[in-house]
Design an enzyme around this catalytic site. Structure first.
Site: not given
Length: 585
Positions: A58, A120-121, A170, A486
């Site tokens: 993602e 969940f999630q 959802k 760096m």
């Protein structure tokens, strides 16, 4: 938020989302499906207008949306499921917020009845991203979907651009409602000021006409406003020197005599010192970032400041503005042109000849350059310089973050706007490859090069598989010094060469072997270890146009970025190279 219309056909919230994306002109969505966003992926499968690109992470989706936006000026779109899918977007959202990049992030959320139960999630992505979005929406009913998407795109693209998040439970995606387009969008209090106040413009013109050591300090807002043409006209009219920040490279041509280069921590001596010695700074679309100002209380101590920005919150935030102007950079410049011309016509044109003699002396005494390594290893600056020369000013260059980013800003001739895309404010390693993917999707006819470090490359190289499968033939130059370059430079200068956890081993051990990895990811892999082979490697990569190419350039580990101003130091303490006194002691 939406006008009700009982005669309109009932469709699901997910279908409304896809239809809304089509209506606002979204061309591509970068994303990954998951449970909470799955209802939307079903109608997205049937869309003939919106292309979906299945990324590998993602974070890659978010940076690809940023790259698309940077290359095209359009709103980039990324999509993820709830929980970890959404939180993986946090880094690119923060990056877009810092650099004012217009993206819309669409996330699935658990169903409304279980929000707040640690389902969940589940993650409160609206709360998590509240400080790093321009606005975000938790859509609570299917009929609200069109207005939320329309508002999100409007907010992302107007005023000071930035990221907007739309979170969709959802069950909202599954529920039905009439679809009405265009929706009624209500954004009370959101009225960005684009036209500058005439009185402030006239006062700015008066101050400009009276200055003897003026500098145009150009930030990324000039690119966001598509104001490069107006900037060139204004510079030609006034004869004022121009400095362009990292986020504004290409807004004004490097080849123009009036351009002094990039200011800041690794800017040119001429650009940094011009700001320090100026009696007038005209800041356009810039935010007086600490990387530009150095120690703020010593920055440009004798300068009057004209500060023009579309975001009133930026004016006076870090440096007090003597002439504040709120407005779009393009409209500000369009208004300043006749106002300054009127001052000149009235006989108030300043004599800048002495100022230019001083500027030219600094420029000639302290040019941006590098020394060839004494041990004969390949110099990274040479690689990047030749890449810019061979690919030319019409290519799009995307960089990761670190030494290679600074060298890309210094050693490529940036002539055109919207051809250098990088992560500025957040300094996000791993930005390069996915952002280049998005840029190439947005501008398929352009040659898109990634200049990456071996550290950055290993953070997001999996997106090369996406590029290979989706037919996105970007080209990647890995500046492989085997280290987090760096950080190593800072350890060299400030930590007595104690190299704690900066050696990646990629150079010595070829772990991973970037050539074999490129081949495994469906790309062409090449390696270059000598100066004599640099041009041939770049030309070989440019000859391939049917898949991505990765060149592993093995360079020396001791190269440093110069000039340099130490963090927290005054810009007066700029050093042109290691082990010398500050330029202006």
């Amino acid at each position: 938020m939406t006008d009700s219309n009982d005669a309109s056909p009932q469709i699901t919230g997910a279908q409304a989302l896809v239809r809304s994306l089509e209506e606002v002109g979204a061309e591509v969505v970068f994303g990954i499906p998951g449970g909470a966003i799955l209802p939307t992926y079903d109608p997205l499968f049937d869309s003939t207008k919106v292309r979906h690109i299945l990324v590998r992470h993602e974070q890659g989706a978010g940076h690809a949306a940023e790259g698309y936006a940077g290359a095209t000026g359009k709103v980039g779109v990324c999509m993820a499921t709830s929980g970890p899918g959404a939180t993986n977007l946090v880094t690119p959202i923060a990056d877009a917020y810092m650099d004012s990049v217009p993206i819309v992030a669409i996330t699935g959320q658990v169903a409304r009845p279980v929000i707040g139960t640690d389902a969940f999630q589940e993650a409160d992505i609206s709360g998590i991203t509240l400080p790093i979005t321009k606005h975000n929406f938790l859509v609570t009913a299917p009929e609200e979907v069109p207005a939320a998407i329309a508002a999100a795109f409007h907010l992302a693209a107007t005023g000071r651009p930035g990221p907007v998040l739309v979170d969709l439970p959802k069950d909202v995606q599954q529920a039905t409602a009439p679809f009405v387009w265009p929706p009624k969008v209500e954004l009370p209090g959101y009225r960005p000021t684009t036209r500058p106040h005439g009185k402030q413009v006239r006062e700015a013109a008066r101050v400009i006409a009276a200055a003897s050591r003026p500098v145009l300090y150009i930030g990324g807002g000039v690119l966001k406003a598509r104001a490069s043409a107006e900037l060139r006209r204004f510079a030609a009219l006034t004869g004022i020197p121009v400095v362009t920040t990292l986020m504004a490279r290409g807004a004004f041509p490097d080849s123009d005599r009036q351009h002094l280069g990039m200011p800041g921590m690794h800017g040119s001596v001429a650009a940094v010192t011009a700001l320090q010695k100026a009696d007038l700074i005209i800041a356009l679309g810039a935010r007086f970032d600490d990387r530009v100002t150095g120690r703020l209380d010593t920055f440009a101590p004798h300068a009057t400041v004209i500060h023009a920005d579309i975001d009133p919150a930026e004016i006076g935030k870090n440096r007090a503005a003597d002439v504040p102007i709120v407005g779009d950079a393009r409209q500000v410049l369009a208004a300043l042109l006749p106002a300054v011309q009127a001052e000149f016509d009235a006989g108030h044109r300043p004599d800048l000849a002495g100022w230019w003699r001083q500027l030219d002396q600094w420029r000639e005494t302290y040019p941006v350059g590098y020394e060839e390594p004494a041990d004969g290893v390949l110099a990274p600056q040479y690689v990047i310089q030749r890449l810019g020369a061979l690919a030319g000013p019409d290519a799009v260059y995307v960089s990761g973050v670190g030494q290679h980013q600074m060298w890309a800003s210094q050693f490529i001739g940036h002539e055109n706007p919207h051809t250098f895309i990088t992560s500025g404010g957040a300094g996000t390693m791993g930005f390069g490859i996915p952002a280049a993917m998005g840029a190439k999707v947005g501008r398929p006819d352009a040659m898109v090069w990634v200049i990456d470090g071996d550290g950055c490359f290993q953070m997001t190289s999996q997106e090369l598989a996406t590029c290979a499968i989706e037919g996105i033939p970007i080209k990647v130059a890995v500046i492989n010094n085997g280290n987090l370059g760096m950080v190593r430079q800072w350890q060299t200068l400030f930590y007595d060469e104690r190299y704690s956890q900066t050696n990646l081993g990629t150079h010595k051990h070829h772990i991973p072997d970037f050539v074999k990895l490129a081949d495994a990811l469906g790309c062409v892999g090449l390696r270059c270890e000598s100066k004599a082979d640099v041009d041939a490697a770049i030309k070989a990569a440019m000859a391939v146009d049917d898949r991505p190419v990765v060149i592993d350039f093995l360079v020396g580990e001791d190269a440093m970025v110069w000039p340099m101003i130490a963090a927290g130091a005054s810009n007066d303490d700029i050093q042109a190279a290691r082990d010398i006194r500050p330029v202006f002691d």
